[in-house]
Every structure is written in structure tokens, then in C-alpha cells.
Design a protein around this motif. Structure first.
Motif, mmCIF file in Angstrom:
data_model
loop_
_atom_site.group_PDB
_atom_site.id
_atom_site.type_symbol
_atom_site.label_atom_id
_atom_site.label_comp_id
_atom_site.label_asym_id
_atom_site.label_seq_id
_atom_site.Cartn_x
_atom_site.Cartn_y
_atom_site.Cartn_z
ATOM 1 N N PHE A 110 0.937 -1.229 -0.624
ATOM 2 C CA PHE A 110 -0.333 -0.431 0.217
ATOM 3 C C PHE A 110 1.032 1.215 -0.112
ATOM 4 O O PHE A 110 1.299 1.673 1.117
ATOM 5 N N PRO A 111 1.381 1.571 -1.163
ATOM 6 C CA PRO A 111 2.512 3.167 -1.167
ATOM 7 C C PRO A 111 2.253 3.815 -0.326
ATOM 8 O O PRO A 111 2.480 4.529 -0.307
ATOM 9 N N GLU A 112 0.828 4.347 -0.177
ATOM 10 C CA GLU A 112 0.673 5.392 0.424
ATOM 11 C C GLU A 112 1.002 6.063 2.586
ATOM 12 O O GLU A 112 0.862 6.164 3.084
ATOM 13 N N GLY A 113 1.078 4.098 2.261
ATOM 14 C CA GLY A 113 2.295 3.805 3.847
ATOM 15 C C GLY A 113 1.122 3.906 4.790
ATOM 16 O O GLY A 113 1.120 3.247 6.048
ATOM 17 N N THR A 114 -0.412 4.227 4.683
ATOM 18 C CA THR A 114 -1.115 4.034 6.346
ATOM 19 C C THR A 114 -2.219 4.152 5.611
ATOM 20 O O THR A 114 -2.773 4.942 4.133
ATOM 21 N N ARG A 115 -3.872 4.075 5.778
ATOM 22 C CA ARG A 115 -5.037 4.120 5.433
ATOM 23 C C ARG A 115 -4.767 5.765 5.111
ATOM 24 O O ARG A 115 -4.664 6.201 5.923
ATOM 25 N N SER A 116 -6.290 6.245 4.224
ATOM 26 C CA SER A 116 -6.317 7.364 4.187
ATOM 27 C C SER A 116 -7.416 7.607 4.864
ATOM 28 O O SER A 116 -8.866 6.514 5.123
ATOM 29 N N LYS A 117 -7.729 8.659 5.937
ATOM 30 C CA LYS A 117 -9.445 8.807 6.824
ATOM 31 C C LYS A 117 -10.018 9.342 5.489
ATOM 32 O O LYS A 117 -11.176 9.127 5.777
ATOM 33 N N THR A 118 -9.616 9.487 4.235
ATOM 34 C CA THR A 118 -11.162 10.294 3.608
ATOM 35 C C THR A 118 -11.707 9.840 2.720
ATOM 36 O O THR A 118 -12.270 9.269 2.082
ATOM 37 N N GLU A 120 -9.884 8.812 0.311
ATOM 38 C CA GLU A 120 -8.744 9.769 -1.060
ATOM 39 C C GLU A 120 -7.594 9.051 -1.447
ATOM 40 O O GLU A 120 -7.001 8.795 0.544
ATOM 41 N N LEU A 121 -6.969 8.895 -2.724
ATOM 42 C CA LEU A 121 -6.216 8.396 -2.612
ATOM 43 C C LEU A 121 -4.933 9.257 -2.014
ATOM 44 O O LEU A 121 -5.007 11.195 -2.827
ATOM 45 N N GLY A 122 -4.021 8.988 -1.120
ATOM 46 C CA GLY A 122 -3.209 10.031 -0.897
ATOM 47 C C GLY A 122 -2.013 10.112 -1.837
ATOM 48 O O GLY A 122 -1.429 9.480 -2.608
ATOM 49 N N LYS A 123 -0.662 10.196 -1.098
ATOM 50 C CA LYS A 123 0.483 10.489 -2.109
ATOM 51 C C LYS A 123 1.098 8.912 -1.648
ATOM 52 O O LYS A 123 1.316 8.892 -0.382
ATOM 53 N N GLY A 124 1.929 8.194 -2.852
ATOM 54 C CA GLY A 124 2.963 7.627 -2.154
ATOM 55 C C GLY A 124 4.309 7.956 -1.970
ATOM 56 O O GLY A 124 4.720 8.666 -2.467
ATOM 57 N N LEU A 125 4.639 6.834 -1.325
ATOM 58 C CA LEU A 125 6.176 7.139 -0.364
ATOM 59 C C LEU A 125 6.850 5.822 -1.289
ATOM 60 O O LEU A 125 6.046 5.290 -2.650
ATOM 61 N N ALA A 126 8.205 6.550 -1.382
ATOM 62 C CA ALA A 126 9.087 6.100 -2.472
ATOM 63 C C ALA A 126 9.462 4.496 -2.174
ATOM 64 O O ALA A 126 10.356 3.784 -3.199
ATOM 65 N N GLY A 127 8.780 3.871 -1.524
ATOM 66 C CA GLY A 127 9.101 2.560 -1.245
ATOM 67 C C GLY A 127 8.761 1.137 -1.976
ATOM 68 O O GLY A 127 9.575 0.690 -2.466
ATOM 69 N N ALA A 128 7.620 1.668 -2.544
ATOM 70 C CA ALA A 128 6.631 0.881 -4.198
ATOM 71 C C ALA A 128 7.807 1.305 -5.324
ATOM 72 O O ALA A 128 7.893 0.020 -6.069
ATOM 73 N N GLY A 129 8.389 2.685 -5.600
ATOM 74 C CA GLY A 129 9.278 2.950 -6.363
ATOM 75 C C GLY A 129 10.702 1.873 -6.643
ATOM 76 O O GLY A 129 11.620 1.454 -7.146
ATOM 77 N N PHE A 130 11.361 2.407 -5.165
ATOM 78 C CA PHE A 130 12.147 1.562 -4.970
ATOM 79 C C PHE A 130 11.986 -0.526 -5.253
ATOM 80 O O PHE A 130 12.939 -1.298 -5.869
ATOM 81 N N PHE A 131 10.863 -0.834 -4.680
ATOM 82 C CA PHE A 131 11.199 -2.164 -4.607
ATOM 83 C C PHE A 131 11.139 -2.350 -6.906
ATOM 84 O O PHE A 131 11.631 -3.346 -7.468
#
Length: 193
Positions: A110-118, A120-131
Motif C-alpha cells: 500500500f504505497p500510501e503507507g497508511t490508511r486514507s482517512k478520507t 481519497e488517494l494520498g501521496k505514495g511513498l518511495a518504497g513502491a518505486g524502490f521495489f
């Protein structure tokens, strides 16, 4: 029968009718080879839903605290999850994720790293791109479209694999790769709402 297979069939029998789960595009997940499944994150049950709608066993990173809970930690571990320390670079978890992909398995993220409270799709963290860049895995975007309400339809959409070759060749940054992945997830959300 493995514990994972047993747990998956039990959860499948409960969750699919309860949430009227509809799966679209599961055929986009290759039958073999390393696959990075990247999904939006709207509910605690998202890993379970991805786990029962994909055609292959999925490995997930889960926050370290879960593994310290008696009984639950053991169950989660037996369901192919492994711990990650949140809020810092966890080299051991990164190495484990890379090995899962290189060994030809499916890693769910889950690239956002945490659940979206709203929702809506949040900003992705670099981990997904790293893998995606560190391995030659296939990257498959996924969108979970709620609500998680009993007997209301929950839709899980798997998109076509994202072409990463150009980014790998040009040695793009993990952030750029993550942006591409998030754009594809966003597209699935918009198209299938």
C-alpha cells in the motif's frame, strides 16, 4: 494444506458474500514470476481483500507492533506477513521484500503507507518505486472501491501491468517510479467508480 490456504478459504467464505466482493482484472496478475501488487489503502481489511481476490498467495509488510500481539502476531506471520518498522528506513524489511520478488512471489504494498482517512488517494511513498526499480518484477496496480458495509458491493480492480523498463534503463528515482504507480492506481479509481 498450508495454514495460508486454509485461512484464505475460511476468510473467502465469510468476506466475499458479506461485502459482495466483485473482482475485475485478476487475469492481469501473471501466473508466475515476481509481482509487485500496489493498491490504495482505505480500510484495515484491505490486505485480506487483496489476499482473497488475487489468484496467488500474497506477502505483505505489516507494522511491527502487530507481531508483538499474542496469538495475532503468530497468525499474521503464518499468513505471509513480515514486520516493518514504520517511520524509518527498515533495511531488513526492504531486503526481505526484494527477496520475495526475486524468488518469484507476489508482494502486496500500500504505497500510501497508511490508511486514507478520507477515502481519497494520498501521496505514495518511495518504497513502491524502490521495489519496482530494484527487481525485474511485474508491477500491477490495484484499486479497492468501498464502502466496507455489509451487503454493499465492494469492488477490487486489478489494472494491466505498468511498463517500468524505461524507468529502469534511465535509472529513474524511486520517487518518480512511485508517482507513475500512483497515477495508474488513480486512473483505476476514476474509471471504475
Amino acid at each position: 494444506m498450508t495454514f495460508y490456504t486454509f485461512a484464505r478459504s475460511v476468510v473467502n467464505a465469510i468476506f466475499k458474500p458479506w461485502y459482495r466482493v466483485e473482482t475485475i482484472g485478476a487475469e492481469n496478475i501473471p501466473k508466475e514470476g515476481g509481482v509487485l501488487l500496489c493498491s490504495n489503502h482505505i480500510h484495515n481489511f484491505d490486505p485480506i481483500i487483496v489476499g482473497i481476490t488475487g489468484k496467488r498467495p500474497v506477502y505483505f509488510m505489516a507494522k511491527e507492533e502487530i507481531f508483538q500481539v499474542p496469538v495475532l502476531g503468530n497468525i499474521v506471520r503464518k499468513c505471509n506477513a513480515f514486520p516493518v518498522k514504520r517511520g524509518m528506513s527498515d533495511r531488513e524489511a526492504l531486503r526481505k521484500g526484494i527477496n520475495i520478488l526475486k524468488d518469484g512471489h507476489v508482494l502486496g504494498l500500500f504505497p500510501e503507507g497508511t490508511r486514507s482517512k478520507t477515502g481519497e488517494l494520498g501521496k505514495g511513498l518511495a518504497g513502491a518505486g524502490f521495489f519496482a526499480l530494484k527487481t525485474n518484477c511485474t508491477v500491477v496496480p490495484c484499486a479497492i472501491l468501498g464502502p466496507y458495509k455489509n451487503l454493499q458491493k465492494l469492488k477490487v480492480v486489478y489494472g494491466k501491468p505498468i511498463q517500468m523498463d524505461e524507468l529502469r534503463t534511465s535509472k529513474a528515482s524511486a520517487e518518480v517510479a512511485t508517482e507513475l504507480i500512483m497515477a495508474e492506481i488513480h486512473k483505476l479509481i476514476k474509471e471504475d467508480r
